[in-house]
Each structure stands twice: as structure tokens, then as C-alpha cells.
Design an enzyme around this catalytic site. Structure first.
Site, PDB file in Angstrom:
ATOM      1  N   HIS A 104       0.740  -1.264   0.069  1.00 20.70           N
ATOM      2  CA  HIS A 104       0.049  -0.083  -0.081  1.00 20.70           C
ATOM      3  C   HIS A 104       0.819   1.224   0.084  1.00 20.70           C
ATOM      4  O   HIS A 104       0.333   2.333  -0.396  1.00 20.70           O
ATOM      5  CB  HIS A 104      -0.959   0.057   1.237  1.00 20.70           C
ATOM      6  CG  HIS A 104      -1.701  -1.390   1.445  1.00 20.70           C
ATOM      7  ND1 HIS A 104      -2.698  -1.616   0.566  1.00 20.70           N
ATOM      8  CD2 HIS A 104      -1.676  -2.074   2.459  1.00 20.70           C
ATOM      9  CE1 HIS A 104      -3.208  -2.845   0.869  1.00 20.70           C
ATOM     10  NE2 HIS A 104      -2.480  -3.111   2.011  1.00 20.70           N
ATOM     11  N   HIS A 130       6.159   6.556   6.215  1.00 20.64           N
ATOM     12  CA  HIS A 130       5.573   6.258   4.854  1.00 20.64           C
ATOM     13  C   HIS A 130       5.107   7.340   4.048  1.00 20.64           C
ATOM     14  O   HIS A 130       5.314   8.577   4.758  1.00 20.64           O
ATOM     15  CB  HIS A 130       4.559   4.973   5.062  1.00 20.64           C
ATOM     16  CG  HIS A 130       3.504   5.723   5.846  1.00 20.64           C
ATOM     17  ND1 HIS A 130       3.299   5.268   7.207  1.00 20.64           N
ATOM     18  CD2 HIS A 130       2.479   6.157   5.108  1.00 20.64           C
ATOM     19  CE1 HIS A 130       2.040   5.907   7.314  1.00 20.64           C
ATOM     20  NE2 HIS A 130       1.308   6.332   6.543  1.00 20.64           N
ATOM     21  N   HIS A 132       2.527   8.916   0.838  1.00 16.22           N
ATOM     22  CA  HIS A 132       1.107   8.870   0.088  1.00 16.22           C
ATOM     23  C   HIS A 132       1.366   9.932  -1.086  1.00 16.22           C
ATOM     24  O   HIS A 132       1.901  10.932  -0.916  1.00 16.22           O
ATOM     25  CB  HIS A 132      -0.050   9.276   0.887  1.00 16.22           C
ATOM     26  CG  HIS A 132      -0.395   8.695   2.234  1.00 16.22           C
ATOM     27  ND1 HIS A 132      -1.422   7.583   2.054  1.00 16.22           N
ATOM     28  CD2 HIS A 132       0.180   8.523   3.165  1.00 16.22           C
ATOM     29  CE1 HIS A 132      -1.346   7.064   3.340  1.00 16.22           C
ATOM     30  NE2 HIS A 132      -0.524   7.481   3.927  1.00 16.22           N
ATOM     31  N   HIS A 149       4.131  10.411   6.365  1.00 11.36           N
ATOM     32  CA  HIS A 149       3.364  10.530   7.693  1.00 11.36           C
ATOM     33  C   HIS A 149       4.614   9.779   8.512  1.00 11.36           C
ATOM     34  O   HIS A 149       4.839   8.653   8.356  1.00 11.36           O
ATOM     35  CB  HIS A 149       2.076   9.389   7.549  1.00 11.36           C
ATOM     36  CG  HIS A 149       1.148  10.250   6.946  1.00 11.36           C
ATOM     37  ND1 HIS A 149      -0.024   9.592   6.118  1.00 11.36           N
ATOM     38  CD2 HIS A 149       1.023  11.492   6.735  1.00 11.36           C
ATOM     39  CE1 HIS A 149      -0.861  10.462   5.790  1.00 11.36           C
ATOM     40  NE2 HIS A 149      -0.530  11.616   6.031  1.00 11.36           N
ATOM     41  N   THR A 216      -5.576   6.438   8.000  1.00 15.65           N
ATOM     42  CA  THR A 216      -6.221   6.499   6.712  1.00 15.65           C
ATOM     43  C   THR A 216      -6.379   5.579   5.947  1.00 15.65           C
ATOM     44  O   THR A 216      -6.508   5.546   4.725  1.00 15.65           O
ATOM     45  CB  THR A 216      -5.254   7.889   6.061  1.00 15.65           C
ATOM     46  OG1 THR A 216      -3.988   7.294   5.796  1.00 15.65           O
ATOM     47  CG2 THR A 216      -5.062   9.235   6.929  1.00 15.65           C
ATOM     48  N   THR A 217      -5.707   4.483   6.549  1.00 16.69           N
ATOM     49  CA  THR A 217      -6.006   3.038   5.931  1.00 16.69           C
ATOM     50  C   THR A 217      -6.847   2.297   6.904  1.00 16.69           C
ATOM     51  O   THR A 217      -6.934   2.353   8.121  1.00 16.69           O
ATOM     52  CB  THR A 217      -4.790   2.477   5.573  1.00 16.69           C
ATOM     53  OG1 THR A 217      -3.944   2.414   6.869  1.00 16.69           O
ATOM     54  CG2 THR A 217      -3.988   3.145   4.587  1.00 16.69           C
TER      55      THR A 217
HETATM   56 ZN   LIG Z   1      -0.283   7.328   5.935  1.00 11.40          ZN
END
Ligand SMILES: [Zn+2]
Length: 274
Positions: A104, A130, A132, A149, A216-217
Site C-alpha cells: 500500500h 511512509h 502517500h 506520515h 487513513t487506511t
Molecule cells: Zn499514512
């Protein structure tokens, strides 16, 4: 807060999904995928993960004018020598980190004790960071090319996440050792990076927009303290492209980004240093 340039290139085409796999020794490829960013995308998450349908979800849209007003107030309070419980970052100068693709996002695991984040009297340990692409938080409805993040947890398991926007500009030298060998979605390696300059990832005394939100996941767990920094960092077009390339195409039609969620009754504030 500065608005991202309208030209935010190909913002929609790109993508990094941020996965907050906290404390999980994630193997890069899960046997069963029960969520993703295409057929089992954000619109469907609440069906399998009820918390994703909650009232305090992340990301959100940030109103730049409201932030500017709060910043002005924060400065006025400081002039009045009034101490408010602020935030501060304390990361080791360097650390050996582990980079992997959790399918992801590209996640970087940090050794225990190498970084901490303090909110008032409360200290959180840095677990991982990580990315996005495009950004998950929006500023006046506009996205940045990337958002980093930095995920922290305290002794009670409560989470605090620092979000840092990346704008296109100079090459990011701090992240370059990670970008030198970015693992693809089907790459199962855990890549060790020595002497990573951890302390350069975030300012020691940041100013941030803060609010209570969620992962957010999936499972979209709430009670996450969010701090979206007022200070953007830069990455070169090539670095942005390298990441977007991994998180685009059929699997990532909108990148690895969850769309903004309703603010509902939540308050957004601006937090500065102690
Ligand atoms: Zn994130």
C-alpha cells in the site's frame, strides 16, 4: 499556511497509500488482500471495517485562512509570554532503518528508541514513516504531490502522526538513500539503510495544524492525534516520479490516497513549540 501550487502536477495520477501498520512485522505481500485502492477502494472500506465510517476520520481538508488566523493568535499569545503545551521532535542524528513495500506504500521502520515526539508532557516513540501520493490532506481543496506520515505511539498505544507535505523543487537529500532503491509493490525485500539522517526528517520545534482523526487506511481506528506541519519540504520531479510510478496504473487509479473525510464537529487548532 501556503497553498500548494495549482500546477500540482499529475496530482491525481500518482499515489502513495499510507498504511499505518503499527507494530506489525509486515511481510510485503499479504496472503489475502481485503482492501486496496481500486476494486476494494476507500468507498468500500466501511463495509469490512466499520470504523472507516466513523465521524472523526482522516484525512481532512484544511482551510488555509482559518489556519492563518490561528497562527496570528498563537504569535500574540507568545508575545504575552503565555506558555501553552506545545510539541517537539527529538530524533537521533542517524539510525539504521528498514525499507519495504507493504503493498500500500513504501514504509520505513525505525529502531526502538531512535525517535520521540512530545505533546505537552506526553511522549510518543517514532515507529515508522511512509508516503502517500498525491497528498491525503488537502489545503483549500488542493493536493500536494506527496505527503510523508511519521507515526508515533505512546506507552498506552495511543497514536500521534506528523504529516509533512512535499512540494516539487530541489532533490530531497535526506530521503535520497531510501529513494536510491525504492521497492516495487511485488518486491518482498526488507532493505537496510545505514546512517540514515533521522534528525533531518522533521524540524525540532514544528508549528502544525492539529486535530483528532484516524488512521487513513483500514481499520481506520480513531483517536489519532494529527499534526500537519506548516512547513513543507521539497523533492525533485524525478523523486516524485519514482514514487508515483510504483503507485499508479490499474492498482492505484488515484494513487495511494484516501479522499478527504467530513470534518463534522471537530476543531482544528494550530500548535507550536513549547
Ligand atoms: Zn499514512
Amino acid at each position: 499556511m501556503k497553498r500548494p501550487p495549482r500546477s500540482t502536477r499529475r496530482a491525481i495520477a500518482a499515489a502513495v497509500a499510507g498504511l499505518l501498520t503499527v507494530g506489525v512485522a509486515a511481510t510485503a505481500v499479504d496472503a489475502v488482500e481485503d482492501w486496496n485502492y481500486n476494486d476494494l477502494g476507500p468507498d468500500t472500506w466501511a463495509e469490512s471495517f466499520p470504523e472507516c465510517g466513523g465521524a472523526e476520520q482522516s484525512p481532512i481538508n484544511i482551510d488555509a485562512e482559518a489556519v492563518d488566523a490561528a497562527l496570528a493568535q498563537l504569535k500574540a499569545e507568545k508575545r504575552g509570554a503565555k506558555k501553552v503545551g506545545g510539541i517537539s521532535v527529538d530524533y537521533d542524528k542517524s539510525a539504521t532503518v528498514e525499507v519495504f513495500n507493504n503493498t500500500h506504500t513504501v514504509q520505513v521502520d525505525i529502531p526502538a528508541g531512535a525517535g520521540s515526539f512530545t505533546i505537552g508532557e506526553n511522549t510518543y516513540d517514532l515507529l515508522q514513516f511512509h508516503f502517500h501520493a498525491p497528498s491525503e490532506h488537502a489545503v483549500d481543496g488542493v493536493l500536494h504531490p506527496l505527503e510523508m506520515h511519521l507515526v508515533h505511539a505512546n506507552a498506552d498505544g495511543e497514536l500521534a502522526v506528523l504529516g509533512i507535505f512535499m512540494e516539487e523543487g530541489r532533490a530531497n537529500k535526506v530521503l535520497a538513500p531510501i529513494w536510491a532503491d525504492l521497492p516495487d509493490v511485488d518486491d518482498t525485500r526488507r532493505i537496510e539503510v545505514d546512517d540514515f539522517r533521522l534528525s533531518k526528517l522533521a524540524p525540532k520545534k514544528p508549528t502544525a495544524v492539529s486535530y483528532m482523526g484516524s488512521l487513513t487506511t483500514p481499520p481506520c481506528s480513531e483517536s489519532v492525534s494529527w499534526f500537519v506541519l506548516d512547513q513543507d519540504q521539497q523533492m525533485s520531479e524525478e523523486q516524485i516520479d519514482d514514487f508515483e510510478e510504483i503507485f499508479s496504473g490499474e492498482e492505484f487509479p488515484e494513487g495511494n490516497r484516501r479522499p478527504v473525510q467530513p470534518l463534522n464537529d471537530r476543531e482544528i487548532s494550530v500548535t507550536g513549540k513549547n
